[in-house]
Design a protein around this motif. Sequence first.
Motif, PDB file in Angstrom:
ATOM      1  N   GLU A 117      10.872   5.727   3.223  1.00  0.00           N
ATOM      2  CA  GLU A 117      11.584   4.460   3.016  1.00  0.00           C
ATOM      3  C   GLU A 117      11.404   3.529   4.212  1.00  0.00           C
ATOM      4  N   ALA A 118      11.432   4.088   5.414  1.00  0.00           N
ATOM      5  CA  ALA A 118      11.216   3.276   6.618  1.00  0.00           C
ATOM      6  C   ALA A 118       9.803   2.709   6.637  1.00  0.00           C
ATOM      7  N   ALA A 119       8.847   3.496   6.177  1.00  0.00           N
ATOM      8  CA  ALA A 119       7.458   3.019   6.130  1.00  0.00           C
ATOM      9  C   ALA A 119       7.318   1.849   5.174  1.00  0.00           C
ATOM     10  N   GLU A 120       8.000   1.945   4.031  1.00  0.00           N
ATOM     11  CA  GLU A 120       7.940   0.838   3.063  1.00  0.00           C
ATOM     12  C   GLU A 120       8.574  -0.413   3.644  1.00  0.00           C
ATOM     13  N   ALA A 121       9.685  -0.243   4.346  1.00  0.00           N
ATOM     14  CA  ALA A 121      10.346  -1.391   4.960  1.00  0.00           C
ATOM     15  C   ALA A 121       9.507  -2.006   6.067  1.00  0.00           C
ATOM     16  N   ALA A 122       8.723  -1.170   6.759  1.00  0.00           N
ATOM     17  CA  ALA A 122       7.891  -1.666   7.854  1.00  0.00           C
ATOM     18  C   ALA A 122       6.703  -2.462   7.357  1.00  0.00           C
ATOM     19  N   GLY A 123       6.365  -2.291   6.100  1.00  0.00           N
ATOM     20  CA  GLY A 123       5.294  -3.101   5.526  1.00  0.00           C
ATOM     21  C   GLY A 123       3.892  -2.631   5.845  1.00  0.00           C
ATOM     22  N   GLY A 124       3.734  -1.429   6.312  1.00  0.00           N
ATOM     23  CA  GLY A 124       2.396  -0.897   6.569  1.00  0.00           C
ATOM     24  C   GLY A 124       2.063  -0.848   8.047  1.00  0.00           C
ATOM     25  N   GLY A 125       1.078  -0.043   8.385  1.00  0.00           N
ATOM     26  CA  GLY A 125       0.644   0.085   9.770  1.00  0.00           C
ATOM     27  C   GLY A 125       1.510   1.055  10.559  1.00  0.00           C
ATOM     28  N   VAL A 126       1.198   1.194  11.826  1.00  0.00           N
ATOM     29  CA  VAL A 126       1.938   2.087  12.706  1.00  0.00           C
ATOM     30  C   VAL A 126       3.299   1.485  13.014  1.00  0.00           C
ATOM     31  N   PHE A 127       4.337   2.353  13.024  1.00  0.00           N
ATOM     32  CA  PHE A 127       5.660   1.873  13.381  1.00  0.00           C
ATOM     33  C   PHE A 127       6.426   2.994  14.083  1.00  0.00           C
ATOM     34  N   ARG A 128       7.588   2.640  14.618  1.00  0.00           N
ATOM     35  CA  ARG A 128       8.423   3.606  15.328  1.00  0.00           C
ATOM     36  C   ARG A 128       9.618   3.958  14.474  1.00  0.00           C
ATOM     37  N   HIS A 129       9.902   5.281  14.404  1.00  0.00           N
ATOM     38  CA  HIS A 129      11.047   5.739  13.616  1.00  0.00           C
ATOM     39  C   HIS A 129      11.663   6.935  14.322  1.00  0.00           C
ATOM     40  N   ALA A 130      12.956   6.869  14.553  1.00  0.00           N
ATOM     41  CA  ALA A 130      13.691   7.942  15.233  1.00  0.00           C
ATOM     42  C   ALA A 130      13.051   8.312  16.558  1.00  0.00           C
ATOM     43  N   GLY A 131      12.548   7.306  17.255  1.00  0.00           N
ATOM     44  CA  GLY A 131      11.979   7.522  18.573  1.00  0.00           C
ATOM     45  C   GLY A 131      10.552   8.029  18.584  1.00  0.00           C
ATOM     46  N   LYS A 132       9.938   8.157  17.409  1.00  0.00           N
ATOM     47  CA  LYS A 132       8.578   8.688  17.341  1.00  0.00           C
ATOM     48  C   LYS A 132       7.650   7.683  16.676  1.00  0.00           C
TER      49      LYS A 132
END
Length: 274
Positions: free
Chosen positions: A242-257
């Motif tokens: 779900e976080a990846a979908e909200a980020a809209g693609g590409g590399v992102f940070r989630h829960a510190g990683k």
Amino acid sequence: MSDADSVRLFPWGPALLFCPADRPERYGKALERADAVILDLEDAVDPSRRPAAREALTASDLDPARVIVRVNAAGSDDFRADLSALASTPYRVVMLPKAERVADLAALAGYSVIALCETAAGVLAAPELARHPDVLALMWGAEDLVASLGGTSSRHADGTYRDVARHARSSVLLAAAAGGAHAIDTVHLDIADEAGLAAEAEDAVAVGFAATACIHPGQVETIRAAYRPSPEEVETARELLEAAEAAGGGVFRHAGKMVDGPVLAHARAVLRRS
């Protein structure tokens, strides 16, 4: 498309239970306990009882969608007799022991094949075997492998595999994935060693095996539990996607990683197993 995405759907759950083909009174019970049963005409049956085992096989009436038949090695008289018996049954998934070359599969046209890479030649031939269109999966075997090398033991005194067995396991897993086939982990012979089986099954899940074979009904739930993700793992995977979908693609940070494509693939694998 990645290798993982191109693999055909695995037709069963993760616990595949061997049953001697000369013990028809056990067929139904084995199938009830496991995700699929492997009716074994090879190592589990004394050669003198193989004709009786074939008769029992042809007289059986199990769900063919959940039955695998392990025949004898290609080219042997028993192999030819096994195929003759198999032709009169509805079972169409065959496990071929000691598979060592693509030519070994020639007589199995029309069957889905689990190629058992359990000799030195078989492990080295695993990439070619995995690419064959009739091969559904590769499985490896530790004891026959060590015997083919002239050795005496696949494991150390503490129960862990020796390096050659670990190498064969990884080689077969890699060959299966690269060839578009599934990989099945081998049996744990120490029936009383539930902790050892659990650890090996958990490792099998982590590195991408589709299933683990077993030799006793009491091992089935241990394998299923290892392959079944916990509610926490499922929830974490869902949150990540779900976080990846909200980020809209590409590399992102989630829960510190950092999260990228491979990490998302891991999350999707968890949801598939759930």
